[in-house]
Write a protein that holds these residues in place. Structure first.
Motif, mmCIF file in Angstrom:
data_model
loop_
_atom_site.group_PDB
_atom_site.id
_atom_site.type_symbol
_atom_site.label_atom_id
_atom_site.label_comp_id
_atom_site.label_asym_id
_atom_site.label_seq_id
_atom_site.Cartn_x
_atom_site.Cartn_y
_atom_site.Cartn_z
ATOM 1 N N TRP A 187 1.573 1.698 -3.698
ATOM 2 C CA TRP A 187 0.864 1.974 -4.382
ATOM 3 C C TRP A 187 0.260 3.670 -4.158
ATOM 4 O O TRP A 187 0.062 4.395 -5.246
ATOM 5 N N ILE A 188 0.098 4.124 -3.046
ATOM 6 C CA ILE A 188 -0.276 5.307 -2.878
ATOM 7 C C ILE A 188 0.727 6.427 -3.129
ATOM 8 O O ILE A 188 0.473 7.320 -3.687
ATOM 9 N N ASN A 189 1.825 6.014 -3.092
ATOM 10 C CA ASN A 189 3.203 6.953 -3.448
ATOM 11 C C ASN A 189 3.098 7.038 -5.092
ATOM 12 O O ASN A 189 3.235 8.356 -5.670
ATOM 13 N N PHE A 190 3.111 6.126 -5.847
ATOM 14 C CA PHE A 190 3.189 6.077 -7.142
ATOM 15 C C PHE A 190 1.564 6.363 -7.913
ATOM 16 O O PHE A 190 1.660 7.047 -9.177
ATOM 17 N N ARG A 191 0.748 6.267 -6.979
ATOM 18 C CA ARG A 191 -0.645 6.803 -7.533
ATOM 19 C C ARG A 191 -1.061 8.146 -7.551
ATOM 20 O O ARG A 191 -1.326 8.774 -8.047
ATOM 21 N N CYS A 192 -0.419 8.722 -6.324
ATOM 22 C CA CYS A 192 -0.641 10.191 -6.100
ATOM 23 C C CYS A 192 0.518 11.204 -6.220
ATOM 24 O O CYS A 192 0.155 12.345 -6.110
ATOM 25 N N CYS A 239 -10.913 5.896 -2.412
ATOM 26 C CA CYS A 239 -10.615 6.602 -3.769
ATOM 27 C C CYS A 239 -9.510 7.407 -3.648
ATOM 28 O O CYS A 239 -9.396 8.153 -2.713
ATOM 29 N N LEU A 240 -8.609 7.520 -4.547
ATOM 30 C CA LEU A 240 -7.310 8.089 -4.701
ATOM 31 C C LEU A 240 -7.253 9.226 -5.716
ATOM 32 O O LEU A 240 -6.277 9.236 -6.508
ATOM 33 N N ASN A 241 -8.381 9.778 -6.218
ATOM 34 C CA ASN A 241 -8.588 10.685 -7.456
ATOM 35 C C ASN A 241 -8.010 12.238 -7.028
ATOM 36 O O ASN A 241 -7.849 13.057 -7.887
ATOM 37 N N ARG A 296 0.878 -1.322 -0.091
ATOM 38 C CA ARG A 296 0.221 -0.061 0.255
ATOM 39 C C ARG A 296 0.657 1.274 -0.106
ATOM 40 O O ARG A 296 0.447 2.227 -0.569
ATOM 41 N N THR A 314 -5.285 15.043 -4.859
ATOM 42 C CA THR A 314 -3.639 15.143 -4.741
ATOM 43 C C THR A 314 -3.143 15.228 -3.526
ATOM 44 O O THR A 314 -3.707 15.733 -2.509
#
Length: 250
Positions: free
Chosen positions: A27-32, A53-55, A24, A57
């Protein structure tokens, strides 16, 4: 306590603490974040944190870290936390902020939640933000506290006008919010305010109280002035242990 007991106690503490969640975290670092920032993994996830939801910034200063899911109180457990960042929303943090185990954050479209340097969000706390919530530097939001700038239900006055339900929340620097406090839309606190446990905040207190005040109650009212919280962890622990020893001697 002998050496064996100290070793066993240390093992028990490690086993019961939330472990780093590598998947996780990645995921959150490269997603956001941008790739250039993400490779340093400035967002660190511990334990069970769900991403609804990680839409939105994340805004994190260079060289800083945001810890999510690690227990800041040290003696409570909690279920999984949840993050929901809708389209256009911003979660902005200062230097080395912490979001504790079981915290839930929901940011609506284009909303902003800002945490100042070294601020913390406690275990099982809830943040519901549809406009803007600002937590000042070095401020602590303790366990089971809920903050919402959104009133949820529309009300209508006798003359047919719809009452506003969304107002900005601004908590000053070096504030301490006691556990199970509810912070409602429009709340504003001056710097270095201490809020008693189980309080209800629902107005602009910068107009009625000075810094270094204690407020509490439902709704919160002034309790005492000229008081500050000790933020030196070592000193705080020394004073606490001294008082515990003294009271057991009575």
């Amino acid at each position: 306590m002998n050496l064996f007991s100290r070793v066993i106690a240390k093992i028990e503490h490690i086993v019961s603490s939330p472990r780093p969640n590598l998947w996780r975290t990645l995921w959150i670092n490269f997603r956001c974040l941008s790739f250039r920032q993400a490779i340093y993994l400035p967002i660190r996830i511990y334990g069970k944190v769900k991403f609804a939801c990680l839409n939105g910034t994340f805004v994190i200063p260079k060289g800083s870290k945001l810890i999510i899911g690690k227990n800041t109180a040290g003696f409570f457990n909690a279920p999984f936390g949840r993050l929901c960042l809708s389209e256009g929303s911003i979660l902005e943090v200062g230097q080395n902020c912490r979001i504790s185990l079981g915290a839930n954050i929901c940011l609506g479209k284009n909303a902003m939640f800002k945490m100042g340097d070294y601020s913390t969000l406690g275990i099982n706390s809830r943040v519901i933000c549809y406009y803007k919530i600002i937590v000042g530097a070095h401020s602590g939001i303790t366990w089971d506290t809920q903050i919402t700038d959104f009133g949820s239900h529309i009300m209508q006055s006798e003359d047919g006008q719809y009452l506003p339900i969304i107002k900005e929340i601004a908590i000053g620097d070096y504030c301490w919010i006691g556990n199970r406090t509810t912070i409602m839309p429009g709340t504003k606190l001056p710097n270095r305010t201490i809020v008693g446990s189980n309080s209800l905040l629902n107005k602009d207190y910068t107009k009625t109280i000075e810094p270094f005040s204690i407020i509490g109650g439902i709704p919160a009212k002034l309790v005492k002035t000229g008081v500050r919280r000790i933020y030196d962890g070592k000193l705080e622990n020394e004073i606490m242990q001294s008082q515990i020893q003294d009271i057991h001697k009575r």
